[in-house]
Write a protein that holds these residues in place. Sequence first.
Motif, short mmCIF file in Angstrom:
data_model
loop_
_atom_site.label_atom_id
_atom_site.label_comp_id
_atom_site.label_asym_id
_atom_site.label_seq_id
_atom_site.Cartn_x
_atom_site.Cartn_y
_atom_site.Cartn_z
N LEU A 35 0.83 -1.21 0.00
CA LEU A 35 0.00 0.00 0.00
C LEU A 35 0.86 1.26 0.00
CD1 LEU A 35 -2.89 -0.77 2.51
CD2 LEU A 35 -3.00 -0.65 0.03
N VAL A 36 1.99 1.21 0.70
CA VAL A 36 2.88 2.37 0.79
C VAL A 36 3.84 2.40 -0.39
CG1 VAL A 36 4.66 3.48 2.18
CG2 VAL A 36 2.70 2.44 3.29
N VAL A 37 4.38 1.25 -0.74
CA VAL A 37 5.35 1.16 -1.84
C VAL A 37 4.59 0.78 -3.10
CG1 VAL A 37 7.51 0.14 -2.60
CG2 VAL A 37 7.07 0.43 -0.18
N GLY A 38 3.69 1.61 -3.49
CA GLY A 38 2.87 1.34 -4.67
C GLY A 38 3.22 2.29 -5.79
N ASP A 39 2.19 2.95 -6.30
CA ASP A 39 2.35 3.84 -7.45
C ASP A 39 3.30 5.00 -7.18
OD1 ASP A 39 0.63 2.27 -8.90
OD2 ASP A 39 -1.14 3.47 -8.38
N ARG A 40 3.22 5.57 -5.97
CA ARG A 40 4.11 6.70 -5.66
C ARG A 40 5.57 6.30 -5.74
NH1 ARG A 40 2.44 9.83 -0.36
NH2 ARG A 40 0.71 8.46 0.01
N ALA A 41 5.90 5.15 -5.20
CA ALA A 41 7.29 4.69 -5.23
C ALA A 41 7.73 4.41 -6.66
CB ALA A 41 7.46 3.45 -4.36
N LYS A 43 6.62 5.82 -9.39
CA LYS A 43 6.81 7.11 -10.06
C LYS A 43 8.13 7.77 -9.64
CE LYS A 43 1.90 8.16 -10.52
NZ LYS A 43 0.80 8.99 -10.02
N ALA A 44 8.56 7.49 -8.42
CA ALA A 44 9.81 8.06 -7.92
C ALA A 44 11.03 7.27 -8.36
CB ALA A 44 9.76 8.13 -6.39
N GLY A 45 10.82 6.12 -9.00
CA GLY A 45 11.95 5.35 -9.51
C GLY A 45 12.31 4.13 -8.68
N LEU A 46 11.47 3.76 -7.71
CA LEU A 46 11.74 2.59 -6.87
C LEU A 46 10.98 1.41 -7.43
CD1 LEU A 46 13.01 1.44 -4.25
CD2 LEU A 46 10.89 2.09 -3.10
N SER A 47 11.68 0.29 -7.63
CA SER A 47 11.03 -0.92 -8.13
C SER A 47 11.53 -2.13 -7.36
CB SER A 47 11.31 -1.10 -9.62
OG SER A 47 12.70 -1.31 -9.82
N ALA A 48 10.75 -3.20 -7.39
CA ALA A 48 11.12 -4.45 -6.75
C ALA A 48 10.36 -5.58 -7.42
CB ALA A 48 10.79 -4.42 -5.26
N THR A 49 10.97 -6.77 -7.45
CA THR A 49 10.28 -7.91 -8.03
C THR A 49 9.22 -8.46 -7.09
OG1 THR A 49 11.97 -9.44 -7.23
CG2 THR A 49 12.23 -8.58 -9.47
N ALA A 64 15.47 -1.87 -6.82
CA ALA A 64 16.32 -0.93 -7.56
C ALA A 64 15.73 0.46 -7.41
CB ALA A 64 16.40 -1.31 -9.02
N TYR A 65 16.61 1.46 -7.37
CA TYR A 65 16.18 2.85 -7.30
C TYR A 65 16.83 3.60 -8.45
CZ TYR A 65 15.44 7.61 -5.77
OH TYR A 65 15.07 8.92 -5.72
N ARG A 66 15.99 4.02 -9.39
CA ARG A 66 16.45 4.74 -10.58
C ARG A 66 17.62 4.05 -11.27
NH1 ARG A 66 15.77 11.06 -8.79
NH2 ARG A 66 13.57 10.87 -8.32
N GLY A 67 17.49 2.73 -11.41
CA GLY A 67 18.50 1.95 -12.12
C GLY A 67 19.62 1.41 -11.24
N LEU A 68 19.75 1.92 -10.02
CA LEU A 68 20.79 1.44 -9.10
C LEU A 68 20.27 0.21 -8.37
CD1 LEU A 68 23.49 1.78 -7.57
CD2 LEU A 68 22.25 3.25 -5.96
N ALA A 106 7.34 11.75 -5.51
CA ALA A 106 8.79 11.86 -5.45
C ALA A 106 9.31 11.35 -4.11
CB ALA A 106 9.22 13.32 -5.63
N VAL A 107 10.56 10.98 -4.11
CA VAL A 107 11.24 10.60 -2.88
C VAL A 107 12.03 11.80 -2.41
CG1 VAL A 107 12.96 9.10 -1.85
CG2 VAL A 107 11.38 8.18 -3.54
#
Length: 108
Positions: A35-41, A43-49, A64-68, A106-107
Motif C-alpha cells: 500500500l505504501v510502496v505502490g504507485d508513488r514509489a 513514479k519516484a523510480g523505486l522498483s522491486a520484483t 532498484a532505485y532509478r536503475g541502481l 517523489a522521494v
Amino acid sequence: MRAAPPNLPLVAPALGAVFGLATLLVLLAVAPLSLVVGDRAAKAGLSATEVSGTVWRGRLADAAYRGLRLGEVRLGVSPLSLLAGRPRLGFKGEAAAGAARLGRGAVE
C-alpha cells in the motif's frame, strides 16, 4: 432511592468513536507494505520484483532505485510520519541504508 440511569445517548457516540479508532489502528497495524510502496514509489523510480510484509516490517526483493540495484532491502515505516500523511521509510539493504520520505510522486 434508586440511582439515575446512565445517559445512553452520550455513551453510544463515545463508544462508536472508540471502536472506530481501534478499528483504524488495527487496519494500520496489519496493512501490507504494498500500500505504501505502490504507485508513488514507482513514479519516484523505486522498483522491486516482490514486496512482502507489513508497513512496519517489510521486505523488497531485488529492489532498484532509478536503475541502481539495491538487492534485498528490509524496511519499515515510522508510525508518526504515517499518521501525519507523509510516510518516512527507514531501510537497510545490501547496497545502502538510511531513510526516505515519500512525497507527492517523489522521494525526498
